[in-house]
Design an enzyme around this catalytic site. Sequence first.
Site, mmCIF file in Angstrom:
data_model
loop_
_atom_site.group_PDB
_atom_site.id
_atom_site.type_symbol
_atom_site.label_atom_id
_atom_site.label_comp_id
_atom_site.label_asym_id
_atom_site.label_seq_id
_atom_site.Cartn_x
_atom_site.Cartn_y
_atom_site.Cartn_z
ATOM 1 C CE1 TYR A 54 -41.881 11.940 -28.127
ATOM 2 C CE2 TYR A 54 -42.489 12.027 -25.821
ATOM 3 C CZ TYR A 54 -42.582 11.432 -27.071
ATOM 4 O OH TYR A 54 -43.393 10.338 -27.239
ATOM 5 C CB SER A 206 -52.823 10.003 -29.329
ATOM 6 O OG SER A 206 -51.664 10.794 -29.499
HETATM 7 N N1 LIG Z 1 -44.610 6.260 -28.861
HETATM 8 C C1 LIG Z 1 -44.969 7.191 -29.716
HETATM 9 O O1 LIG Z 1 -44.621 7.149 -30.900
HETATM 10 C C2 LIG Z 1 -45.803 8.324 -29.222
HETATM 11 C C3 LIG Z 1 -46.382 9.239 -30.124
HETATM 12 C C4 LIG Z 1 -47.165 10.257 -29.612
HETATM 13 C C5 LIG Z 1 -47.364 10.362 -28.233
HETATM 14 N N2 LIG Z 1 -46.766 9.479 -27.383
HETATM 15 C C6 LIG Z 1 -46.925 9.567 -25.904
HETATM 16 O O2 LIG Z 1 -48.278 9.712 -25.569
HETATM 17 C C7 LIG Z 1 -48.461 10.902 -24.817
HETATM 18 C C8 LIG Z 1 -49.827 11.443 -25.029
HETATM 19 O O3 LIG Z 1 -50.012 11.815 -26.395
HETATM 20 P P1 LIG Z 1 -50.978 13.010 -26.740
HETATM 21 O O4 LIG Z 1 -50.479 14.242 -26.069
HETATM 22 O O5 LIG Z 1 -51.193 13.031 -28.198
HETATM 23 O O6 LIG Z 1 -52.314 12.497 -25.984
HETATM 24 P P2 LIG Z 1 -53.791 12.941 -25.835
HETATM 25 O O7 LIG Z 1 -54.068 12.790 -24.381
HETATM 26 O O8 LIG Z 1 -54.637 12.214 -26.816
HETATM 27 O O9 LIG Z 1 -53.831 14.506 -26.239
HETATM 28 C C9 LIG Z 1 -53.330 15.456 -25.352
HETATM 29 C C10 LIG Z 1 -53.707 16.866 -25.786
HETATM 30 O O10 LIG Z 1 -55.121 16.998 -25.913
HETATM 31 C C11 LIG Z 1 -55.567 18.204 -25.302
HETATM 32 N N3 LIG Z 1 -56.348 17.818 -24.116
HETATM 33 C C12 LIG Z 1 -56.071 16.796 -23.248
HETATM 34 N N4 LIG Z 1 -56.995 16.714 -22.286
HETATM 35 C C13 LIG Z 1 -57.886 17.696 -22.526
HETATM 36 C C14 LIG Z 1 -59.071 18.095 -21.879
HETATM 37 N N5 LIG Z 1 -59.499 17.477 -20.791
HETATM 38 N N6 LIG Z 1 -59.766 19.156 -22.415
HETATM 39 C C15 LIG Z 1 -59.326 19.784 -23.525
HETATM 40 N N7 LIG Z 1 -58.187 19.443 -24.187
HETATM 41 C C16 LIG Z 1 -57.481 18.410 -23.700
HETATM 42 C C17 LIG Z 1 -54.295 18.979 -24.932
HETATM 43 O O11 LIG Z 1 -53.855 19.734 -26.051
HETATM 44 P P3 LIG Z 1 -54.228 21.290 -26.294
HETATM 45 O O12 LIG Z 1 -54.538 21.927 -24.989
HETATM 46 O O13 LIG Z 1 -52.993 21.843 -26.935
HETATM 47 O O14 LIG Z 1 -55.353 21.268 -27.270
HETATM 48 C C18 LIG Z 1 -53.291 17.854 -24.717
HETATM 49 O O15 LIG Z 1 -51.948 18.257 -24.847
HETATM 50 C C19 LIG Z 1 -47.297 11.792 -25.266
HETATM 51 O O16 LIG Z 1 -47.000 12.811 -24.371
HETATM 52 C C20 LIG Z 1 -46.190 10.778 -25.328
HETATM 53 O O17 LIG Z 1 -45.708 10.486 -24.035
HETATM 54 C C21 LIG Z 1 -46.007 8.468 -27.867
#
Ligand SMILES: NC(=O)c1ccc[n+]([C@@H]2O[C@H](COP(=O)([O-])OP(=O)(O)OC[C@H]3O[C@@H](n4cnc5c(N)ncnc54)[C@H](OP(=O)(O)O)[C@@H]3O)[C@@H](O)[C@H]2O)c1
Length: 332
Positions: A54, A206
């Site tokens: 990351y 996600s």
């Molecule tokens: N194993 C893998 O291959 C893999 C791949 C991807 C992720 N992951 C893990 O999963 C974690 C989470 O993934 P993700 O960040 O895609 O998850 P997510 O929780 O689906 O999306 C997070 C993003 O959505 C927005 N957000 C979240 N809560 C919000 C709210 N209450 N109101 C408005 N916007 C909101 C923010 O982005 P903005 O503010 O920029 O819009 C935030 O950075 C990663 O950090 C990582 O640890 C693993």
Amino acid sequence: MEFRHLGRSGLMVSEISYGNWLTHGSQVEEDAAKLCVQAALDEGITTFDTADVYAGTKAEEVLGRALKGVRRESLEIFTKVYWPTGPGKNDRGLSRKHITESINASLRRLQTDYVDLYQAHRFDNETPLEETLKTFDDLVRQGKVLYVGVSEWTAEQIGRALKIADEMGFDRIVSNQPQYSMLWRVIEAEVVPLSEREGVGQIVWSPIAQGVLTGKYLPGRQPPQGSRATDASGSAMIARYMNDDVLTRVQELRPIADDLGLTMAQLAVAWVLQNPNVSSAIVGATRPEQVRDNVKAAGVKLEDDVLKRIDDVLGTVVERDPAKTVSPATRP
Ligand SMILES: NC(=O)c1ccc[n+]([C@@H]2O[C@H](COP(=O)([O-])OP(=O)(O)OC[C@H]3O[C@@H](n4cnc5c(N)ncnc54)[C@H](OP(=O)(O)O)[C@@H]3O)[C@@H](O)[C@H]2O)c1
């Protein structure tokens, strides 16, 4: 906060965990990253997920600094290995050499003597599985890693790894980290049934579909400034969901959330937690308010009629094909 076992292991993890992909070391400044981590701790999150790759290894450093001074025993720190961390042929994959070098670098960056969970970020088709599993087992014996898991592996790959571990007496995989949300359900057909039988828990990523399930992206309109869809690296990642069919249907989820007194983000996180094979939902955040919003999904029960209303709204935009779980044919 509520807590669950990580698969059939003795380790407890917070139902909602905090992950720093695309944010720490890239989209957000260090001060904002620290505020998000502090909000997570204040809300009772104890489980933190990162990866060596990351932000080109910077995310682990930011998380290490943000968690400095927090009692180590009160945290579960997860990281991963597989994607490239340098220019060399051996700076990637799941060989004994790369895993051994990568865990040492991760521990240095995270400023800790051990990680609670070490995950194979994808399946490496160029390394014998025995070599990877033996190396993971050695790391457990050395005390650098307490539990081992995988990410985005198919049911067949997980099953094969468990069989080898049982035959060779290696430490067993306790978790898988797949993408899982109302919109992306590809683990349900094969990975979840196998995992339930074998005691493997899902730590899902996600759950809010990268922000899409908050409802903040409106069909036919420009994405809000500062959101992932406007970020240099994030926009390519979220692109899959940024079409009018998906965004229109997501807006139709709003009355369901309203009826329950939930925000749409809370409804999305609560939805993944209804699956008992899910050990934790990893949420990302660019602002502390997002963490505080999302954690309220812990412990929320969704009745069958609510789940049916969600399915009726989303209809054909839900992806369910288990063949969508794929690792690169050769190392990246
Ligand atoms: N194993 C893998 O291959 C893999 C791949 C991807 C992720 N992951 C893990 O999963 C974690 C989470 O993934 P993700 O960040 O895609 O998850 P997510 O929780 O689906 O999306 C997070 C993003 O959505 C927005 N957000 C979240 N809560 C919000 C709210 N209450 N109101 C408005 N916007 C909101 C923010 O982005 P903005 O503010 O920029 O819009 C935030 O950075 C990663 O950090 C990582 O640890 C693993």
